[in-house]
Design an enzyme around this catalytic site. Structure first.
Site: not given
Ligand SMILES: [Mg+2]
Length: 355
Positions: A131, A158, A160, A191, A238, A262
């Site tokens: 992405n 994506k 933010k 986030n 995440d 991650k």
């Molecule tokens: Mg993230």
């Protein structure tokens, strides 16, 4: 017998522009490059903690790596079971563990003459979709970045959100959808910035915009699950999941549909593959992402993504955010990132690292 040798080198990578997320602003990335050599081949790992996200600092990671680096000289094979104990000792230092497990896996692959992805999964994909990431506050900037991303061949973007107010978030997603048309996947990432009620309302207002999922709408696994149970837009965990146990907890809520994996934050390629397997067991999806790492960290995430068997776009196209890098980062072409045929990670770091 001569044992393996380890070499740790620090680096500091300036970002092209300030990276703003719901968790603050970042101007540079500092980390450590780890090389583990058997005298013929060298495997590479990277540890790049992110201030405000990671439980470890660069200094504590350096101390962890110094402690284990001495111990690798006692073995001469990267698959020696004694190394597993060293990795276990790094359970609370995930970035150091990621560097160590990553370097050992790369060394193993290079000794076998196969890609790292092939060590993780014999039927790994040769390339994965990635992405584009748009983190801009002004709608005009969102429009131009989205248009650029589509022109470059990305089929997933994506955005933010959660940096300014909800109304501006919705406006930016509207602009993005109007710019890219109906055929491009749009994801958002708050986030953790929104309160649960705010997140539910924001996602309700975005329901018509075709958002595929929202990462971290609120802070913490329970809050994200609460949002997920009241939202038609799927939610993803995440940074609220710091280890494989957290990912199992998140999946166990039954309200979280996607896990962001991650390898750097979880502690390396082996633990990332375990997290992906868990997601599959729970019928959830997973996407693999880098953390605005240097080239070695991105390459590790790429090989995990290729081994994952997941055909969703992964979050690996982050190297263009860096002004300087530690090696030749895997290139993005037509929205895809390819492994290449070279053994191991397929790239080596530069002789001189930015500092
Ligand atoms: Mg993230």
């Amino acid at each position: 017998m001569t044992g393996l040798s380890a070499d740790v080198r620090p680096f500091r990578l300036p970002l092209r522009r300030v990276l703003s997320t719901g968790r603050g602003h970042t101007r540079h990335r500092s980390g450590l490059l780890l090389g583990i050599s058997d005298g013929t081949h060298t495997g590479w790992g990277e540890a790049t903690p992110m201030l405000g996200w990671s439980p470890a600092s660069v200094d504590s990671t350096a101390a962890s790596l110094a402690a284990v680096s001495a111990a690798v000289s006692l073995v001469d094979d990267p698959s020696d079971p004694r190394l597993d104990h060293l990795l276990d000792d790094l359970e609370r230092a995930p970035h150091a563990r990621a560097a160590m497990a990553g370097a050992l896996a790369d060394l193993t692959a290079r000794r076998q003459g196969v890609t790292l992805a092939a060590v993780l999964n014999l039927s790994a994909a040769p390339a994965v979709p990635v992405n584009a990431m748009v983190s801009a506050e002004q709608p005009e900037m969102v429009e131009s970045l989205c248009a650029d991303a589509v022109a470059m061949g990305h089929r997933c973007i994506k955005i933010k959100v959660g940096v300014l107010d909800v109304a501006s978030d919705i406006a930016r997603v509207e602009v993005a959808r109007a710019t890219v048309g109906p055929g491009v996947e749009l994801r958002i990432d708050a986030n953790g910035a929104w309160a649960v009620d705010t997140a539910i309302e924001a996602l309700r207002q975005m329901a018509e915009l075709g958002v595929s999922y929202c990462e971290e709408p609120s802070d913490g696994i329970d809050a994200i699950a609460a949002v997920g149970s009241h939202s038609d837009i799927p939610v993803a965990v995440d940074e609220s999941a710091r280890d494989v146990d957290d990912i199992a907890k998140a999946l166990g809520t039954g309200s979280i549909d996607v896990v962001v994996v991650k390898p750097q934050a979880l502690g390396g390629p082996d633990l990332a593959m375990r997290a992906i397997g868990l997601a599959r067991e729970f019928g959830a999806s997973a996407v693999v992402t880098s953390m605005v790492d240097g080239a070695i960290g991105v390459a590790h995430a790429l090989h995990v993504a290729a081994a994952s068997g997941i055909d969703m776009a992964h979050g690996l196209a982050t190297s263009s955010l860096l002004e300087a890098d530690i090696g030749p980062a895997p290139r993005v072409e037509a929205g895809m990132m390819a492994l290449g045929s070279a053994a191991g990670l397929g790239i080596d770091p530069f002789e001189v690292l930015p500092s």
